[in-house]
Write a protein that holds these residues in place. Structure first.
Motif, short mmCIF file in Angstrom:
data_model
loop_
_atom_site.label_atom_id
_atom_site.label_comp_id
_atom_site.label_asym_id
_atom_site.label_seq_id
_atom_site.Cartn_x
_atom_site.Cartn_y
_atom_site.Cartn_z
N VAL A 1 -5.53 10.36 8.71
CA VAL A 1 -4.40 9.51 8.32
C VAL A 1 -4.22 8.38 9.33
CG1 VAL A 1 -1.92 9.48 7.82
CG2 VAL A 1 -3.30 11.43 7.11
N ALA A 2 -4.42 8.65 10.60
CA ALA A 2 -4.31 7.61 11.62
C ALA A 2 -5.39 6.55 11.43
CB ALA A 2 -4.41 8.23 13.01
N LYS A 3 -6.60 6.96 11.04
CA LYS A 3 -7.67 5.99 10.78
C LYS A 3 -7.34 5.13 9.56
CE LYS A 3 -11.40 8.65 12.88
NZ LYS A 3 -12.63 9.42 12.65
N VAL A 4 -6.70 5.73 8.56
CA VAL A 4 -6.28 4.97 7.38
C VAL A 4 -5.24 3.93 7.78
CG1 VAL A 4 -5.03 5.14 5.18
CG2 VAL A 4 -6.87 6.74 5.70
N LEU A 5 -4.27 4.32 8.60
CA LEU A 5 -3.25 3.38 9.08
C LEU A 5 -3.88 2.25 9.90
CD1 LEU A 5 -0.38 5.80 10.09
CD2 LEU A 5 -0.42 4.23 8.16
N ALA A 6 -4.87 2.58 10.71
CA ALA A 6 -5.56 1.55 11.50
C ALA A 6 -6.32 0.59 10.59
CB ALA A 6 -6.51 2.20 12.50
N ALA A 7 -6.93 1.11 9.52
CA ALA A 7 -7.65 0.25 8.57
C ALA A 7 -6.68 -0.69 7.86
CB ALA A 7 -8.40 1.11 7.56
N ILE A 8 -5.51 -0.19 7.52
CA ILE A 8 -4.49 -1.04 6.88
C ILE A 8 -4.07 -2.15 7.84
CG2 ILE A 8 -2.12 -1.05 6.01
CD1 ILE A 8 -2.65 1.79 4.96
N GLN A 9 -3.88 -1.80 9.09
CA GLN A 9 -3.47 -2.80 10.09
C GLN A 9 -4.58 -3.83 10.32
OE1 GLN A 9 -2.62 -1.20 13.96
NE2 GLN A 9 -1.50 -3.02 14.59
N ARG A 10 -5.83 -3.39 10.41
CA ARG A 10 -6.94 -4.33 10.61
C ARG A 10 -7.10 -5.27 9.42
NH1 ARG A 10 -9.55 0.24 12.73
NH2 ARG A 10 -10.59 0.58 10.75
N VAL B 1 0.85 -1.19 0.00
CA VAL B 1 0.00 0.00 0.00
C VAL B 1 0.88 1.23 0.00
CG1 VAL B 1 -1.75 1.29 1.28
CG2 VAL B 1 -1.87 -1.19 1.19
N GLU B 2 0.59 2.14 -0.91
CA GLU B 2 1.25 3.44 -0.92
C GLU B 2 0.24 4.49 -0.49
OE1 GLU B 2 2.81 4.06 -4.84
OE2 GLU B 2 4.50 2.71 -4.51
N ILE B 3 0.63 5.29 0.50
CA ILE B 3 -0.27 6.30 1.05
C ILE B 3 0.17 7.67 0.56
CG2 ILE B 3 -1.19 7.31 3.17
CD1 ILE B 3 -0.42 4.65 4.55
N TYR B 4 -0.74 8.34 -0.12
CA TYR B 4 -0.51 9.69 -0.61
C TYR B 4 -1.38 10.61 0.24
CZ TYR B 4 1.39 7.49 -4.80
OH TYR B 4 2.14 6.74 -5.68
N GLY C 1 -4.74 -6.55 7.83
CA GLY C 1 -3.64 -7.51 7.88
C GLY C 1 -2.55 -7.25 6.86
N ILE C 2 -2.46 -6.03 6.38
CA ILE C 2 -1.43 -5.67 5.40
C ILE C 2 -0.24 -5.10 6.15
CG2 ILE C 2 -0.89 -4.19 3.44
CD1 ILE C 2 -3.84 -4.37 2.67
N SER C 3 0.93 -5.66 5.88
CA SER C 3 2.12 -5.22 6.62
C SER C 3 3.05 -4.37 5.78
CB SER C 3 2.88 -6.43 7.15
OG SER C 3 3.28 -7.25 6.07
N LYS C 4 2.86 -4.36 4.47
CA LYS C 4 3.75 -3.57 3.60
C LYS C 4 3.04 -2.29 3.18
CE LYS C 4 4.38 -7.36 1.17
NZ LYS C 4 4.69 -8.23 0.05
N PHE C 5 3.44 -1.18 3.77
CA PHE C 5 2.88 0.10 3.36
C PHE C 5 3.96 1.17 3.46
CE2 PHE C 5 2.24 -0.01 7.90
CZ PHE C 5 2.54 1.27 8.30
N SER C 6 3.78 2.22 2.70
CA SER C 6 4.75 3.31 2.73
C SER C 6 4.04 4.62 2.43
CB SER C 6 5.88 3.07 1.72
OG SER C 6 5.35 3.01 0.42
#
Length: 137
Positions: free
Chosen positions: A112-121, A99-102, A123-128
């Motif tokens: 942005v914190a809610k987006v990061l929490a959604a990515i974590q929920r 996942v790339e976050i712009y 189960g995606i570990s690769k994001f930048s």
């Protein structure tokens, strides 16, 4: 070390000074401790040869954009932050995405914190985070 008082004779003291010996032994012990694990490959194995061409697999990348107004887009499709976990979960089932976050520089931190929490929920570990380079002066 021998100390003499006024009434004692000044005979030679024949004691061995073991401090330099201990120092040398500690240095040797340290060297052996460091090098011993490197020499422990006792089993001889003939390794297979491979071609020099390396197959590079690039994972599918999902792009999440956060605007300064707080809108969230997943691959140019507008979503609510609550629905982002479900959409990312569907991507996770089909393949392991990166996942790339712009995020806009004026975007609220909470979004942005809610987006990061959604990515974590999901189960995606690769994001930048993607940023543009600073202009040189």
């Amino acid at each position: 070390m021998a100390m003499f008082s006024d009434g004692e004779s000044e005979d030679l003291v024949s004691e061995i000074n073991v401090t330099p010996l201990v120092d040398v032994m500690l240095v040797l012990l340290t060297v052996f401790i460091v090098t011993a694990p490197l020499l422990m490959n006792a089993v001889k194995v003939k390794l297979p040869q491979a071609s020099a061409e390396v197959a590079i697999t690039t994972p599918k990348t999902a792009h999440i954009s956060v605007t300064d107004a707080g809108d969230v887009f997943l691959d140019q499709e507008r979503l609510a932050v609550e629905g982002l976990t479900t959409a990312l979960g569907l991507l996770k089932q089909s393949h392991d995405p990166a996942v790339e976050i712009y995020a806009d520089e004026h975007a609220q931190y909470g979004v942005v914190a809610k987006v990061l929490a959604a990515i974590q929920r999901a189960g995606i570990s690769k994001f930048s985070f993607v940023m543009s380079p600073e202009a040189r002066k």
